[in-house]
Design a protein around this motif. Sequence first.
Motif, PDB file in Angstrom:
ATOM      1  N   SER A  90      10.336 -15.736  54.064  1.00  0.00           N
ATOM      2  CA  SER A  90       8.816 -16.181  53.352  1.00  0.00           C
ATOM      3  C   SER A  90       8.083 -14.948  53.636  1.00  0.00           C
ATOM      4  N   VAL A  91       6.333 -15.273  52.293  1.00  0.00           N
ATOM      5  CA  VAL A  91       5.188 -14.498  52.444  1.00  0.00           C
ATOM      6  C   VAL A  91       4.218 -15.152  53.811  1.00  0.00           C
ATOM      7  N   GLY A  92       4.662 -16.766  53.970  1.00  0.00           N
ATOM      8  CA  GLY A  92       3.629 -17.302  55.032  1.00  0.00           C
ATOM      9  C   GLY A  92       4.735 -16.872  56.279  1.00  0.00           C
ATOM     10  N   GLN A  93       5.960 -17.235  56.279  1.00  0.00           N
ATOM     11  CA  GLN A  93       6.249 -16.509  57.716  1.00  0.00           C
ATOM     12  C   GLN A  93       5.783 -15.156  57.935  1.00  0.00           C
ATOM     13  N   VAL A  94       6.225 -13.718  57.028  1.00  0.00           N
ATOM     14  CA  VAL A  94       5.653 -12.621  57.599  1.00  0.00           C
ATOM     15  C   VAL A  94       4.759 -12.855  57.890  1.00  0.00           C
ATOM     16  N   VAL A  95       3.566 -13.707  57.344  1.00  0.00           N
ATOM     17  CA  VAL A  95       2.371 -13.662  57.893  1.00  0.00           C
ATOM     18  C   VAL A  95       2.179 -13.945  59.077  1.00  0.00           C
ATOM     19  N   GLY A  96       2.743 -15.200  59.656  1.00  0.00           N
ATOM     20  CA  GLY A  96       2.414 -16.076  61.118  1.00  0.00           C
ATOM     21  C   GLY A  96       2.793 -14.624  61.843  1.00  0.00           C
ATOM     22  N   LEU A  97       4.520 -13.914  61.319  1.00  0.00           N
ATOM     23  CA  LEU A  97       4.751 -12.573  61.832  1.00  0.00           C
ATOM     24  C   LEU A  97       3.962 -11.668  62.923  1.00  0.00           C
ATOM     25  N   THR A  98       3.624 -11.252  61.063  1.00  0.00           N
ATOM     26  CA  THR A  98       2.474 -10.020  62.000  1.00  0.00           C
ATOM     27  C   THR A  98       1.610 -10.335  62.558  1.00  0.00           C
ATOM     28  N   ARG A 127       0.399   1.929  44.141  1.00  0.00           N
ATOM     29  CA  ARG A 127      -1.015   0.805  44.443  1.00  0.00           C
ATOM     30  C   ARG A 127      -1.043  -1.016  45.035  1.00  0.00           C
ATOM     31  N   ALA A 128       0.061  -1.404  43.711  1.00  0.00           N
ATOM     32  CA  ALA A 128       0.265  -2.697  43.926  1.00  0.00           C
ATOM     33  C   ALA A 128       1.518  -2.877  45.166  1.00  0.00           C
ATOM     34  N   THR A 129       2.285  -2.056  45.118  1.00  0.00           N
ATOM     35  CA  THR A 129       3.527  -2.213  46.286  1.00  0.00           C
ATOM     36  C   THR A 129       2.254  -2.104  47.932  1.00  0.00           C
ATOM     37  N   GLY A 130       1.314  -1.061  48.061  1.00  0.00           N
ATOM     38  CA  GLY A 130       0.547  -0.918  48.897  1.00  0.00           C
ATOM     39  C   GLY A 130      -0.032  -2.541  49.342  1.00  0.00           C
ATOM     40  N   ALA A 131      -0.560  -3.079  48.106  1.00  0.00           N
ATOM     41  CA  ALA A 131      -1.034  -4.105  48.218  1.00  0.00           C
ATOM     42  C   ALA A 131      -0.665  -5.134  48.804  1.00  0.00           C
ATOM     43  N   GLU A 132       1.000  -5.262  48.254  1.00  0.00           N
ATOM     44  CA  GLU A 132       1.526  -6.614  49.140  1.00  0.00           C
ATOM     45  C   GLU A 132       1.538  -6.584  50.414  1.00  0.00           C
ATOM     46  N   LEU A 133       2.164  -4.823  50.733  1.00  0.00           N
ATOM     47  CA  LEU A 133       2.199  -5.401  52.045  1.00  0.00           C
ATOM     48  C   LEU A 133       1.259  -6.102  53.148  1.00  0.00           C
ATOM     49  N   ARG A 134      -0.216  -4.935  52.342  1.00  0.00           N
ATOM     50  CA  ARG A 134      -1.380  -5.286  53.575  1.00  0.00           C
ATOM     51  C   ARG A 134      -1.398  -7.115  53.371  1.00  0.00           C
ATOM     52  N   ALA A 135      -1.978  -7.307  52.710  1.00  0.00           N
ATOM     53  CA  ALA A 135      -1.894  -8.845  51.709  1.00  0.00           C
ATOM     54  C   ALA A 135      -0.537  -9.847  52.881  1.00  0.00           C
ATOM     55  N   MET A 136       0.076  -8.975  53.761  1.00  0.00           N
ATOM     56  CA  MET A 136       1.053  -9.933  54.648  1.00  0.00           C
ATOM     57  C   MET A 136       0.637  -9.263  55.807  1.00  0.00           C
ATOM     58  N   GLY A 137      -0.122  -8.616  56.185  1.00  0.00           N
ATOM     59  CA  GLY A 137      -0.262  -7.811  57.391  1.00  0.00           C
ATOM     60  C   GLY A 137       0.697  -6.803  57.983  1.00  0.00           C
ATOM     61  N   PRO A 167      -6.630  -7.561  63.229  1.00  0.00           N
ATOM     62  CA  PRO A 167      -6.438  -7.981  62.230  1.00  0.00           C
ATOM     63  C   PRO A 167      -5.803  -9.154  62.329  1.00  0.00           C
ATOM     64  N   VAL A 168      -6.252 -10.157  61.397  1.00  0.00           N
ATOM     65  CA  VAL A 168      -5.947 -10.925  61.019  1.00  0.00           C
ATOM     66  C   VAL A 168      -5.762 -11.602  59.565  1.00  0.00           C
ATOM     67  N   VAL A 169      -4.616 -11.664  58.534  1.00  0.00           N
ATOM     68  CA  VAL A 169      -4.397 -11.995  57.185  1.00  0.00           C
ATOM     69  C   VAL A 169      -4.002 -13.762  57.050  1.00  0.00           C
ATOM     70  N   SER A 170      -3.815 -13.787  55.561  1.00  0.00           N
ATOM     71  CA  SER A 170      -4.689 -14.984  55.460  1.00  0.00           C
ATOM     72  C   SER A 170      -3.252 -15.068  54.361  1.00  0.00           C
ATOM     73  N   ALA A 171      -2.094 -16.749  55.114  1.00  0.00           N
ATOM     74  CA  ALA A 171      -1.306 -16.823  54.366  1.00  0.00           C
ATOM     75  C   ALA A 171      -1.110 -17.458  53.082  1.00  0.00           C
ATOM     76  N   ALA A 172      -2.605 -17.565  52.264  1.00  0.00           N
ATOM     77  CA  ALA A 172      -2.838 -18.178  51.319  1.00  0.00           C
ATOM     78  C   ALA A 172      -3.327 -17.181  50.102  1.00  0.00           C
ATOM     79  N   LYS A 173      -4.100 -16.587  51.007  1.00  0.00           N
ATOM     80  CA  LYS A 173      -4.418 -14.789  49.963  1.00  0.00           C
ATOM     81  C   LYS A 173      -3.623 -14.146  50.001  1.00  0.00           C
ATOM     82  N   ALA A 174      -2.461 -14.022  50.397  1.00  0.00           N
ATOM     83  CA  ALA A 174      -0.959 -13.288  50.332  1.00  0.00           C
ATOM     84  C   ALA A 174      -0.383 -13.924  49.709  1.00  0.00           C
ATOM     85  N   ALA A 175      -0.191 -15.187  49.514  1.00  0.00           N
ATOM     86  CA  ALA A 175       0.055 -16.269  48.659  1.00  0.00           C
ATOM     87  C   ALA A 175      -0.170 -15.750  46.468  1.00  0.00           C
TER      88      ALA A 175
END
Length: 434
Positions: free
Chosen positions: A125-133, A185-195, A410-418
């Motif tokens: 899940s998005v939140g899980q990937v954020v936690g992992l990274t 650009r869109a692919t990169g934005a989604e990847l970066r949002a998840m770390g 770097p720390v990413v936000s699960a809420a922003k990633a979502a």
Amino acid sequence: MLRRIGTAGLLTASLAACGFAADGAPAARPPASQASPTAEPVPSGTPATGGVSTTAPAGDPVRRTLARMSVREKVGQLFMPVVHGTAADTVSGENQARYGAQTPAKVVAKYHLGGVILFPGNVKSVGQVVGLTNGLQKSSDVPLLIGTDQENGLVSRMSAVMTRFPGAAEIGATGRPALARDVARATGAELRAMGVNLDFAPVADVNVDPRNPVIGKRAYGDKPDQVAKMVGAAVKGFDAAGVAATAKHFPGHGDTRVDSHTGLPVVKHTRAEWERLDAPPFRAAIDAGVDAIMTAHIVFPKLDPSGDPATLSKPILTGLLRKELGFKGVISTDALNMAGARVKYDDGEVAVRAVLAGADLLLMPNDLPKQYQAVLKAVESGRVSEARLDQSVTRLLTLKKNRGLLGKAPVVSAAKAAEVVRSAEHRRLAARVR
């Protein structure tokens, strides 16, 4: 890569970074024409564009970081293995089989890793990937490159959670490089949002042989100029998203009938044919400022008659890619657990020869402990000079600096990633390409 990493069966994460086997604003990039005092010289008249600079002025965070690193820490920066499991602090079955009772975070710390690569088994899940990274980044003294193969289409490691964009062949068929840029650009934005800060894309191969078993629809097409325009546009799209792009597979995997995951292909193009058929997309990627270029496990006799795959070839990596094409960024191997990399030499020797050839990033080592020790011993014995090691580490650290990764982890936000991942805007873009 068609072999599974670990002992839990066949055919999963070790689909290689080449194919069957990256929160916040983009960081400013320094001029690509800057060169490192230790970098290989670029001959007069050679383009000085392409990827990261290896310059490290006094007071620069790259120089400061390099100066405090031990040889062991420098060697660790070269390696990017697969991590197993969905959490940084949990021992999965595959991690147990490969590393014993060590969590992914402990493996990162033990080997001073420069990066890790994610596969579908890491993604729930998005939140899980954020936690992992986030967890992996916290385990490392030097922030990690966290990569994946999100080419879109056939090779989409994170498709379980990301927008499903069409693959390169569909985008190439539109004849519109702007779409390649927008999708990247869109692919990169989604990847970066998840770390995830590095994508092993775009594919820069020209699909010369329609019977090619490994490239096919992963390529933008079969016309060098068309593919070159698409690749250059995609590199700029990833850059706009703040994610490192990787053009692959140098010097060109488009005219093979052997899959380098299972064998060692031979490409019989003459130098003139290589210039006409294979080179244009890589030149376009370098001109667009691509961060990294991935090697191919292919023999190219007219470029190097030794019989070694390009991944282990100094004439191809240092001579052709560095000196002739003027590329200053990171050279990544294709996955080192692929058969094409392991036909002639054992795992330790493969890693050492890749470094001697000019590679900076050793992707998906087949045996991390063995290959780490082999490179360390090569440096300690002088077979690989410390100056040569410093070249690669400087390039890797420079890439990290350019992507805002040096300094505090770097720390990413699960809420922003979502909000970013599978956004309505991105879904509309995917529909527009089809």
